[in-house]
Every structure is written in structure tokens, then in C-alpha cells.
Design a protein around this motif. Sequence first.
Motif, PDB file in Angstrom:
ATOM      1  N   LYS A  39       0.830  -1.201   0.000  1.00 34.70           N
ATOM      2  CA  LYS A  39       0.000   0.000   0.000  1.00 34.70           C
ATOM      3  C   LYS A  39       0.868   1.256   0.000  1.00 34.70           C
ATOM      4  CE  LYS A  39      -4.011   2.016   2.351  1.00 34.70           C
ATOM      5  NZ  LYS A  39      -4.972   1.874   3.470  1.00 34.70           N
ATOM      6  N   ILE A  40       1.913   1.257   0.826  1.00 38.71           N
ATOM      7  CA  ILE A  40       2.829   2.400   0.883  1.00 38.71           C
ATOM      8  C   ILE A  40       3.545   2.566  -0.451  1.00 38.71           C
ATOM      9  CG2 ILE A  40       4.905   3.324   1.965  1.00 38.71           C
ATOM     10  CD1 ILE A  40       2.411   3.471   3.723  1.00 38.71           C
ATOM     11  N   ARG A  41       4.012   1.456  -1.020  1.00 37.81           N
ATOM     12  CA  ARG A  41       4.717   1.512  -2.307  1.00 37.81           C
ATOM     13  C   ARG A  41       3.816   2.069  -3.404  1.00 37.81           C
ATOM     14  NH1 ARG A  41       5.523  -4.027  -5.188  1.00 37.81           N
ATOM     15  NH2 ARG A  41       3.291  -3.597  -5.400  1.00 37.81           N
ATOM     16  N   ASP A  42       2.577   1.600  -3.434  1.00 38.25           N
ATOM     17  CA  ASP A  42       1.652   2.050  -4.479  1.00 38.25           C
ATOM     18  C   ASP A  42       1.374   3.548  -4.384  1.00 38.25           C
ATOM     19  OD1 ASP A  42       1.583  -0.523  -5.379  1.00 38.25           O
ATOM     20  OD2 ASP A  42      -0.399  -1.006  -4.554  1.00 38.25           O
ATOM     21  N   LYS A  43       1.312   4.071  -3.167  1.00 35.53           N
ATOM     22  CA  LYS A  43       1.120   5.515  -3.004  1.00 35.53           C
ATOM     23  C   LYS A  43       2.320   6.289  -3.551  1.00 35.53           C
ATOM     24  CE  LYS A  43      -2.146   6.061   0.818  1.00 35.53           C
ATOM     25  NZ  LYS A  43      -2.395   6.683   2.126  1.00 35.53           N
ATOM     26  N   VAL A  44       3.506   5.800  -3.269  1.00 35.45           N
ATOM     27  CA  VAL A  44       4.714   6.471  -3.758  1.00 35.45           C
ATOM     28  C   VAL A  44       4.763   6.413  -5.285  1.00 35.45           C
ATOM     29  CG1 VAL A  44       7.238   6.512  -3.693  1.00 35.45           C
ATOM     30  CG2 VAL A  44       5.956   5.952  -1.626  1.00 35.45           C
ATOM     31  N   VAL A  45       4.370   5.288  -5.850  1.00 41.73           N
ATOM     32  CA  VAL A  45       4.334   5.149  -7.317  1.00 41.73           C
ATOM     33  C   VAL A  45       3.374   6.173  -7.919  1.00 41.73           C
ATOM     34  CG1 VAL A  45       3.643   3.632  -9.215  1.00 41.73           C
ATOM     35  CG2 VAL A  45       5.027   2.723  -7.346  1.00 41.73           C
ATOM     36  N   LYS A  46       2.220   6.367  -7.278  1.00 41.65           N
ATOM     37  CA  LYS A  46       1.249   7.354  -7.771  1.00 41.65           C
ATOM     38  C   LYS A  46       1.830   8.767  -7.694  1.00 41.65           C
ATOM     39  CE  LYS A  46      -3.088   4.894  -6.822  1.00 41.65           C
ATOM     40  NZ  LYS A  46      -4.349   4.895  -6.029  1.00 41.65           N
ATOM     41  N   LEU A  47       2.622   9.031  -6.661  1.00 45.48           N
ATOM     42  CA  LEU A  47       3.228  10.358  -6.518  1.00 45.48           C
ATOM     43  C   LEU A  47       4.233  10.646  -7.626  1.00 45.48           C
ATOM     44  CD1 LEU A  47       3.906  10.829  -2.687  1.00 45.48           C
ATOM     45  CD2 LEU A  47       2.294  12.083  -4.117  1.00 45.48           C
ATOM     46  N   LEU A  48       4.846   9.629  -8.169  1.00 49.81           N
ATOM     47  CA  LEU A  48       5.876   9.816  -9.196  1.00 49.81           C
ATOM     48  C   LEU A  48       5.307  10.542 -10.412  1.00 49.81           C
ATOM     49  CD1 LEU A  48       8.872   9.197  -9.534  1.00 49.81           C
ATOM     50  CD2 LEU A  48       8.241   7.064 -10.659  1.00 49.81           C
ATOM     51  N   ASP A  49       4.053  10.288 -10.739  1.00 52.01           N
ATOM     52  CA  ASP A  49       3.426  10.944 -11.893  1.00 52.01           C
ATOM     53  C   ASP A  49       3.219  12.428 -11.623  1.00 52.01           C
ATOM     54  OD1 ASP A  49       1.838  10.973 -14.447  1.00 52.01           O
ATOM     55  OD2 ASP A  49       0.260  11.560 -13.043  1.00 52.01           O
ATOM     56  N   SER A  50       2.727  12.763 -10.414  1.00 54.87           N
ATOM     57  CA  SER A  50       2.504  14.161 -10.038  1.00 54.87           C
ATOM     58  C   SER A  50       2.760  14.296  -8.544  1.00 54.87           C
ATOM     59  CB  SER A  50       1.069  14.573 -10.377  1.00 54.87           C
ATOM     60  OG  SER A  50       0.847  15.919 -10.037  1.00 54.87           O
ATOM     61  N   PRO A  51       4.020  14.553  -8.150  1.00 58.83           N
ATOM     62  CA  PRO A  51       4.389  14.529  -6.723  1.00 58.83           C
ATOM     63  C   PRO A  51       3.644  15.563  -5.880  1.00 58.83           C
ATOM     64  CG  PRO A  51       6.334  14.484  -8.123  1.00 58.83           C
ATOM     65  CD  PRO A  51       5.175  14.786  -9.014  1.00 58.83           C
ATOM     66  N   TYR A  52       3.440  16.746  -6.427  1.00 59.12           N
ATOM     67  CA  TYR A  52       2.787  17.810  -5.663  1.00 59.12           C
ATOM     68  C   TYR A  52       2.153  18.792  -6.642  1.00 59.12           C
ATOM     69  CZ  TYR A  52       7.481  19.599  -6.678  1.00 59.12           C
ATOM     70  OH  TYR A  52       8.644  19.941  -7.317  1.00 59.12           O
ATOM     71  N   PHE A  53       1.299  19.651  -6.120  1.00 61.41           N
ATOM     72  CA  PHE A  53       0.633  20.640  -6.977  1.00 61.41           C
ATOM     73  C   PHE A  53       0.742  22.051  -6.417  1.00 61.41           C
ATOM     74  CE2 PHE A  53      -2.534  18.890  -4.076  1.00 61.41           C
ATOM     75  CZ  PHE A  53      -3.075  20.031  -3.503  1.00 61.41           C
ATOM     76  N   ALA A  54       1.326  22.197  -5.226  1.00 61.03           N
ATOM     77  CA  ALA A  54       1.412  23.528  -4.626  1.00 61.03           C
ATOM     78  C   ALA A  54       2.612  23.629  -3.696  1.00 61.03           C
ATOM     79  CB  ALA A  54       0.129  23.850  -3.863  1.00 61.03           C
ATOM     80  N   ARG A  55       2.991  24.875  -3.476  1.00 61.44           N
ATOM     81  CA  ARG A  55       4.043  25.183  -2.498  1.00 61.44           C
ATOM     82  C   ARG A  55       3.602  26.426  -1.726  1.00 61.44           C
ATOM     83  NH1 ARG A  55      10.272  27.342  -3.744  1.00 61.44           N
ATOM     84  NH2 ARG A  55      10.434  28.596  -1.840  1.00 61.44           N
ATOM     85  N   ILE A  56       3.771  26.374  -0.411  1.00 58.59           N
ATOM     86  CA  ILE A  56       3.555  27.570   0.402  1.00 58.59           C
ATOM     87  C   ILE A  56       4.770  27.762   1.303  1.00 58.59           C
ATOM     88  CG2 ILE A  56       1.027  27.539   0.378  1.00 58.59           C
ATOM     89  CD1 ILE A  56       1.071  26.184   3.104  1.00 58.59           C
ATOM     90  N   ASP A  57       5.167  29.011   1.496  1.00 59.18           N
ATOM     91  CA  ASP A  57       6.241  29.366   2.416  1.00 59.18           C
ATOM     92  C   ASP A  57       5.598  30.096   3.590  1.00 59.18           C
ATOM     93  OD1 ASP A  57       7.573  28.454   0.220  1.00 59.18           O
ATOM     94  OD2 ASP A  57       8.949  30.148   0.050  1.00 59.18           O
ATOM     95  N   PHE A  58       5.698  29.503   4.767  1.00 57.50           N
ATOM     96  CA  PHE A  58       5.011  30.035   5.949  1.00 57.50           C
ATOM     97  C   PHE A  58       6.014  30.268   7.061  1.00 57.50           C
ATOM     98  CE2 PHE A  58       2.722  29.153  10.010  1.00 57.50           C
ATOM     99  CZ  PHE A  58       1.856  30.246   9.984  1.00 57.50           C
ATOM    100  N   GLN A  59       5.966  31.473   7.628  1.00 56.46           N
ATOM    101  CA  GLN A  59       6.862  31.833   8.734  1.00 56.46           C
ATOM    102  C   GLN A  59       6.048  32.042   9.996  1.00 56.46           C
ATOM    103  OE1 GLN A  59       9.561  35.015   7.893  1.00 56.46           O
ATOM    104  NE2 GLN A  59      10.465  35.037   9.938  1.00 56.46           N
ATOM    105  N   GLU A  60       6.272  31.169  10.971  1.00 61.49           N
ATOM    106  CA  GLU A  60       5.596  31.330  12.254  1.00 61.49           C
ATOM    107  C   GLU A  60       6.083  32.606  12.939  1.00 61.49           C
ATOM    108  OE1 GLU A  60       5.375  27.993  14.896  1.00 61.49           O
ATOM    109  OE2 GLU A  60       5.522  26.549  13.232  1.00 61.49           O
ATOM    110  N   ILE A  61       5.254  33.143  13.820  1.00 59.93           N
ATOM    111  CA  ILE A  61       5.566  34.411  14.491  1.00 59.93           C
ATOM    112  C   ILE A  61       6.913  34.348  15.205  1.00 59.93           C
ATOM    113  CG2 ILE A  61       4.873  35.903  16.414  1.00 59.93           C
ATOM    114  CD1 ILE A  61       1.984  35.485  15.590  1.00 59.93           C
ATOM    115  N   SER A  62       7.193  33.215  15.844  1.00 58.96           N
ATOM    116  CA  SER A  62       8.425  33.096  16.641  1.00 58.96           C
ATOM    117  C   SER A  62       9.622  32.585  15.840  1.00 58.96           C
ATOM    118  CB  SER A  62       8.176  32.156  17.826  1.00 58.96           C
ATOM    119  OG  SER A  62       7.758  30.878  17.348  1.00 58.96           O
ATOM    120  N   ALA A  63       9.426  32.268  14.538  1.00 60.46           N
ATOM    121  CA  ALA A  63      10.508  31.681  13.739  1.00 60.46           C
ATOM    122  C   ALA A  63      11.353  32.763  13.071  1.00 60.46           C
ATOM    123  CB  ALA A  63       9.923  30.750  12.686  1.00 60.46           C
TER     124      ALA A  63
END
Length: 702
Positions: A102-126
Motif C-alpha cells: 500500500k505504501i509503495r503504491d502511493k509512492v508510485v502514484k506520486l511519481l506521476d505528479s508529486p505535488y501541486f502547490a508550495r507555500i512558504d510560511f513563517q511562524e511568528i516566533s521563527a
Amino acid sequence: MSESQQKDGHFLNKPAHVKESKEKKNDKILTFPDEVKHLDNIKDKLNDAIKKANYSVDQLDEEYMAVKKYMVQYRGEIDPHEMFQNELTLKQVDNRGAFSVKIRDKVVKLLDSPYFARIDFQEISAEKAEVFYIGKFAFSYDNKLLISDWRSPVASMFYDCELGAAGYNAPCGYIRGELIRKRQFKIKNGEMEYLFESSVNVQDDILQRELGHTSDEKMKSIIATIQKEQNQIIRNEKASTLLIQGVAGSGKTSIALHRIAYLLYRFKSQLSASNIIIISPNKVFGDYISNVLPELGEEPIYEMSFEDIAKEQLKGIIQFEQDKDSIEMNDPKWANRVCFKSTMGFVRLMDNYLEHMTDIIFEPMDYTFGNFIAKKEWIYDRFTSYKRHPIKQRLKIIAHDIYDYFETDNYIEEALPRPGAIYRSLNAMLKFKNTLALYKDFYSQMCIEDKFVMPAKKTIEWMDVYPFMYFHATFEGLQESQVIRHIVIDEMQDYTPVQYAVINILFKCQKTILGDFGQFINPNHLYTLDDLRQLYKDAEFVELKKSYRSTYEIISFAKHVKDVDSIEAVERHGDVPDIICCKNEQEELVQIKKIIDAFQSSENITLGIILKTNEKVKLFYDILSLNYEVHLISPESVSFMNGISITSIQMSKGLEFDEVIIPSVNNDTYFSNYDRSLLYIACTRAMHKLSLTYSGKPTQLI
């Protein structure tokens, strides 16, 4: 919805049908070499993870086979204790293997489209911002999270927040900070097709592109284009019952399925796919939506219809006819019975009868056995004290009470009647022997005998099935589910109040109920959205007004057919719907064939030919199937396929097509106010192109 989005001082938005050249796409991607490098790096790690996962699966297979071989080889020599240990080992290895696959199959599916977004977030204390890439599933490598699941708390900022002050609800509390960057990607076959960066919400750009795509034979996930109001529905954990009133094309079904995926993620230790069912209008629609949850990495959920539920509950009790097509039926008395039983007033009438029935249905007498006696007053007190149970279940409990009562005084240990024998005696004290007799008495006492007709012996009409079940719940009891913890009911406007009343008895669990009261398919159903809200007074109500399916021109035309003020069209433009006048039916068929020929040479994938009734559909199919490969979608159908489909308005609900043809749009076919609703439903099935043909006098509805 903004008409354009600004990026580096340039407007990137274009009409959905305008395709950018490959060179221009590449130029934009090359301006972000860091993202191209990051994608390559992620793919390398995914490939390595797949390699390790395959090795792990192979190792577990070898371990399993070694234990199995040992057990076979030394079968006669292994003692029972060692055999048990080996069987336990096999089970553990098998479970580990299934998990690894099950874990392997999920990773295989990610190979086609690993992600669709990126956000850069800075916490108040960071001191600096943290970068989060968001994809279909989470992915970690060397104990470092590289991709966050779209359902994770931090990912909610992508859907809900613009640049600037932002935050999200985490298990430890609300995390505040600043959203520094938002980027959105389209990655297919492991290659970046395009990306956007914006100082405001970038989703309009991506949404326009995605809505401009052709349809498919299965509904797809919408995680890359979820809008803020949709995300709030999907992540709603607290509502015991959620009512979603959504206009045609608002994505309400998809939202409901994504909500299920979110709840499965959020409550994975308490909720599984086996605890959820969806009640859908027909098998074709069930097939059409069947891919969404597996695409999101979840097990498919069990799909049922109201008819399936009735068959399960009434097996061996009574038979019933299938529901009839209200559009084709020409029986005023039948229609009158359907109307009567579709109202809230009918439910109140049943409740009033059942409330008083319990006072008269049971006529207790003294129960004696030898020197033992249970007085009728004592029996009746027991009967009333168990009022939360169905009538016959009360008698079973009382039978055990009488047995225990006699047993307490049985000093000389005489032979006593068993509870079963006592129950049979108590059962003889009932005024009615079965639910059917009770149901018939209801119509007699209410002086509405004409409202109940049995088409055959021990057979009731479909309109009586759920009222009968409502009575059966009080008299004998229904098989209430102890397993189901969430139920989804689609096309809510097509079901009657008594059907919901029975569902509330069967499934005492969280509910997502959705539909559109602007798309009534049954002219004999007389209840309203307000009536449904009365049934679910504590429900959280959400209204979706924006339509994403059809072009602006198609929605504008549909609004002209039926004045639906609440519907708002997305600014995605296309061809104005064609209204084609023909001299006769022969010429109309020629024109339809021309449209089909043009469709077959286009890039579009699905064409729906939608007629008013299932009877007309069959006739049209017989004609067109001589020259074309066409798919018939009828009440007996079980699947949805690409290509040319011929179907009725009833069966088309919930489906969508790249192109739609509506034949016979004349004044003989579509003339009433009810026909206006039917025509509206048919028009709003079209995504990109709509054609209406007619011969004779055109309908005044357009």
C-alpha cells in the motif's frame, strides 16, 4: 472570481480554449530553475523509495514462502504449539506485506505528479519561513517530510489564505504567522507543464485551465482547484448533519467525496471505508464517482440505492414493485397517491396514528401456568415501560421478565414454560398480527383507503415501501446499522420525507446530504428544501451558488430556460448554444448526425444525447446504433463510458459531458413548467458545447 491574475507585472490568464505553445510554457518554467531542480530531486528520492519498497516487499514475500515451505516440509513433525506460532508468523508477515504494498503504491502514484502547490510560511516566533510542498499524499525521506498531504492542517492555508497574515489549526492549537509565498504547479508524467506564482489567490488561473479540459468516464479529484468555500465544507469535522444545497455544476458531489477522504485521514483510528456508505440515484452514477476515493489513496466506499436498502430490510416480509418513471406514467390516481405520500403532512399523519396505536394494539390478559400467574396489569405496565422498543421486541422482553418472575417463585423447581412459548401467548394478545395489517388499518382509520393500492398479493407499490418500513420499525423493528458511522445521500431533492425518516432510524450517525432543489426530477414530489431542513433542524446548512461545469454562455442560456437567480457562472467562455430548426424529424436526424460527425473529429471525449424519457432513449438508440458506436444509459445500466451516450434526463443527473445534444425541443415535448426544470437539467450537463434541435413549433421555454 477575478478575470485575471497578476504575475511579475504580466497578466497570464487566457480563455480556456486558447492553448499556449510548448515553447512559451518552457520559457515560464525556465524562469524558475530552482523548482525544476527541486522536482528532479524529489523524483530521485521517490524512485529510491520505490526501489527500497520493492526490495522490502520482495523480502517479505521470501520470508512468507520460507515459513510456508518449512510448515509443509515438516508437517508431521511440528508440535501444535510450534504450528500455531508459524501460522501467527505467516499472518504477521502477510499483514506487513500488504501494508508495504500500500505504501509503495502511493509512492508510485506520486511519481506521476508529486505535488501541486508550495507555500512558504513563517511562524511568528521563527527566524525564517518554512517551505511546504503539498500533494495527494504525504512523503517522507530519511525521516524528513518532503511533501505534505493536502488534508494536513498546514495545507489548509493554501486553500484559505492569501499572502500576509495567516495561520492554521494544529493539534497543539492555532499556529499564527505570515504566508510569504504561494506557488501552484501542473506536473504530469513527472514533468512540469506550468507553474504560477502570485501575490493573491492563484487558483483562478489553474481553475480556468482545468475547467477547460475535456471530461472523462470517471469523476476526478479536485484537490488542486478546491476553492475556499469548498475547503471549509470538506474540513468540517463537527457537523453531525451537513446539508449542501448546490446549483448544477457546483461540484457538490465531489466536495462530499473529498470530505469523506478528509474524515478518513483525520479520524483514521476511528473511521474506515467500511464504516461509510453513499446512497446514489443509480448504478451508472455510482460507477461514475467510483474513482475519486481510490485516486486519493482511500478504499472505495459501499454504494447503495434506496431500493437496495429496502430489499435488505424487507426480505421475507413483503414484496414491492420497482419505482415507475413519473414522466412516462399517465395515471392520475397513481400520481395522486405519489403526491400524497411525498409530503411532510403524510409523515405527521403516520406519527399521529402510531402514537395512539400503541395504546390500543395490545390487549393483555392474565398469563397463567399452573400455580404461577402474571397479572394483565403487571404485563401492561411492563409493555408501557419498554415503549422505546418496537412492539414485538417489547413482548420478547416481557416474556423473559415473566420467565424470571416465575423462576424466582419456583421453590419446588417445577417445569416452567420457556420464554419462546410465553412470547407466543403474548403475541396472541396483539390486535394486529403483522405490519401489513397495521398499515392497512392506518388507511382505514384515517379514512383514506383510496390512497393504498396493492398491485398483487403480498406486494406493495414503491411509494408505500418506506411508509411500510416506517410502520415496521414501530411494530417489529428494522435492522439498524451498528457499523455505519457516516452516510452520504446524493440528489437529496429526489427522496421523500418518509424516506429520510426511515434513514434516520437505520443510520444514527453523521450524515452529508446534498443535492439541488432546482433539479426536481419527479413532478409528484411536493416537499421543499424548507421541509428537509425541518427534518434536520440541527443540521449545518451550506449553499453553493457558483457553477464550475459549464461555460458562461451555457449557464446564461440555462438561466433563460429556468430563472435560477442563485446560480453564478464562472467566467469561462465558449460557443453560444446552437438552436437548430429542422423541417421534419428526418432532417433533424441528419442535423444530429452532422453534430456527431463533428464531435468525432474534435478533441472532445464525451457526447451526451439527452432525451426526455427512457422510452424515447431506447428508440433513438436503435436508430443511431446502426451507424455509430453509441452507449445506452438506461435504468438497467451499470457503468459510464467515454464516447457517445444516449440517455434520459432522469439518468443524466450528476453526469457531465463535453458536448450535449438535446433533440425534440419542440412545443409538443417541452411545454409545462415542470418541463422547464427538465430542460434546465439537460442543458446544465454540457461542459463546453450545447446543441438543441427541433422540428415543428419550437418550445416557448427557450
